[in-house]
Write a protein that holds these residues in place. Structure first.
Motif, PDB file in Angstrom:
ATOM      1  N   VAL A  34      -4.871   8.449  -0.644  1.00 21.29           N
ATOM      2  CA  VAL A  34      -3.769   7.558  -1.012  1.00 21.29           C
ATOM      3  C   VAL A  34      -3.144   6.932   0.238  1.00 21.29           C
ATOM      4  O   VAL A  34      -2.861   5.730   0.263  1.00 21.29           O
ATOM      5  N   LEU A  35      -2.951   7.717   1.289  1.00 18.95           N
ATOM      6  CA  LEU A  35      -2.359   7.180   2.513  1.00 18.95           C
ATOM      7  C   LEU A  35      -3.277   6.151   3.180  1.00 18.95           C
ATOM      8  O   LEU A  35      -2.805   5.138   3.699  1.00 18.95           O
ATOM      9  N   LYS A  37      -5.482   4.220   1.602  1.00 20.91           N
ATOM     10  CA  LYS A  37      -5.423   3.028   0.753  1.00 20.91           C
ATOM     11  C   LYS A  37      -4.116   2.274   0.994  1.00 20.91           C
ATOM     12  O   LYS A  37      -4.104   1.042   1.071  1.00 20.91           O
ATOM     13  N   ASN A  38      -3.026   3.014   1.131  1.00 28.79           N
ATOM     14  CA  ASN A  38      -1.733   2.397   1.387  1.00 28.79           C
ATOM     15  C   ASN A  38      -1.759   1.639   2.720  1.00 28.79           C
ATOM     16  O   ASN A  38      -1.261   0.512   2.802  1.00 28.79           O
ATOM     17  N   VAL A  42      -1.146  -2.352   3.211  1.00 22.97           N
ATOM     18  CA  VAL A  42      -0.106  -2.877   4.096  1.00 22.97           C
ATOM     19  C   VAL A  42      -0.702  -3.928   5.028  1.00 22.97           C
ATOM     20  O   VAL A  42      -0.132  -5.012   5.216  1.00 22.97           O
TER      21      VAL A  42
END
Length: 115
Positions: A34-35, A37-38, A42
């Motif tokens: 998830v991090l 992908k985040n 961004v």
């Protein structure tokens, strides 16, 4: 509590701890995904904002050039923007994936000598 029950309790507790460690490892892997992908989103968002600024800076130029076009060239430009060829070679055919056509752009924006 006898020794056997105590030993069995430790075995159960060890098994529960192992299950909990497995769950924590899965949660960590999911959180990492998830991090990542985040971070990608961004960066992509930042690039899109930069692209929007570039497009907004070009819009006044395009609007100014549109006002200098004759009515017939404005109509050709409108057809081209809707995804159709306006050049002699492919007139009326749909442009695949809205690719640009040098011939169409020349017809719309090119300088023509008047005879």
């Amino acid at each position: 509590m006898d020794k056997r029950d105590l030993y069995d309790s430790f075995g159960e507790m060890e098994q529960q701890m192992q299950q909990m460690l497995d769950k924590m490892a899965k949660l960590r892997a999911n959180m990492t995904t998830v991090l990542e992908k985040n971070a990608e989103l961004v960066i992509e968002n930042e690039h899109l904002r930069e692209h929007m600024v570039e497009i907004e800076n070009e819009l006044p130029k395009k609007a100014a050039s549109t006002t200098t076009l004759s009515k017939s060239r404005q109509n050709l430009e409108k057809l081209y923007d809707e995804g159709f060829h306006v050049c002699n070679q492919f007139y009326g055919k749909r442009r695949d994936d809205d690719e640009s056509c040098v011939f169409c752009l020349e017809v719309i924006y090119g300088e023509r000598e008047r005879a």
